[in-house]
Design a protein around this motif. Structure first.
Motif: not given
Length: 285
Positions: A61-85
């Motif tokens: 779900d975490y990864l899917a929500e990120f993909r949705r946001l990355k697509a929605r805000y493309a061109g407005q801000i560069e979004l990246y996904i990571g983890l604090e491990i």
């Protein structure tokens, strides 16, 4: 997209761990603040449940929500996904295959937990008062031992790898110095920090200047006194807010940038086009 003022952040927590808002709220605040690059880094799952880490069954779900946001805000801000491990032990740390196999843009390596003499996990990422109680109760009042345990774990994490950014590199310093004033000026502690940052420099990791505690405690992690040491060792740095609230994503950023600049830094490391790049350090107040 104009990239100015080093308006970036790569240490951020949402409702998928112990953050206080959903991921999209953070994106909206980042956009309203003019941020050009922003990353999410939820606390990665541990082998046991906690109140502050993700569970493995939330990862998709975490990864899917990120993909949705990355697509929605493309061109407005560069979004990246990571983890604090967290480095917990040899079986649970940033280097293990289960984390490496995830489709992440980057990872932050951190230590929040130690083992006491009974082999029980102890959370030392607490307030100064709670830290004092833990040292006295769980470690017989031996602060030096606790400090060494903490940095031994960080050194092992650095050795094993599997991450890009060292999270709140010396978070121990505030509580340890509150327990024993003057600790940071003791030669053994300075030698410990020299060895620690030398190891980071050899591996080429980025060190974040974590601003989460700036407004409440007036300190950064790592402590500002080590900024010249980091520069001397050629360690790249970036400024992250470690924010759990959207409205705090910009807290302490200008102060951290000013402190880095005063220490001799002219660049900070930011992520653009899916690459870490050294960008000019710019302060516009």
């Amino acid at each position: 997209m104009v990239r100015t003022e080093n308006l970036t952040n790569y240490h951020s927590h949402s409702l998928y761990c112990d953050g206080r808002a959903n991921m999209e709220d953070f994106v909206r605040f980042a956009l309203s603040g003019g941020f050009t690059s922003y990353g999410f880094s939820s606390h990665a799952p541990l082998p046991f449940s906690t109140a502050w880490t993700m569970e493995w069954d939330s990862m998709d779900d975490y990864l899917a929500e990120f993909r949705r946001l990355k697509a929605r805000y493309a061109g407005q801000i560069e979004l990246y996904i990571g983890l604090e491990i967290d480095y917990l032990n040899e079986e649970s740390n940033p280097s293990i295959a289960r984390f490496r196999e995830l489709p992440l843009d980057y990872c932050i390596g951190s230590v929040h937990l130690l083992y006491n003499d009974k082999g029980e996990v102890v959370d030392i990422d607490v307030s100064a008062d709670k830290f004092r109680t833990i040292v006295n109760k769980e470690f017989g009042g031996d602060l030096m031992r606790v400090v060494h345990l903490y940095y031994e774990r960080l050194m092992r994490m650095v050795e094993l790898g599997g991450f890009d950014i060292v999270g709140h590199a010396d978070k121990m310093h505030y509580n340890a110095a509150a327990y024993r004033p003057g600790l940071l000026d003791e030669p053994w502690y300075d030698a410990l920090m020299q060895d620690y940052f030398n190891a980071i420099a050899r591996k080429g990791y980025i060190v974040e200047v974590n601003t989460k505690a700036w407004l409440d405690l007036g300190t950064f992690y790592p402590n500002e006194r080590y900024f010249p040491m980091l520069l001397e060792k050629g360690i790249r740095v970036q400024v992250n807010s470690d924010s759990h609230y959207p409205e705090r994503i910009n807290n302490g950023r200008l102060q951290a940038l000013a402190a880095l600049q005063a220490s001799g830094y002219h660049t900070v490391t930011e992520r653009y086009n899916n690459e870490w790049k050294d960008m000019p350090l710019i302060i516009n107040t």
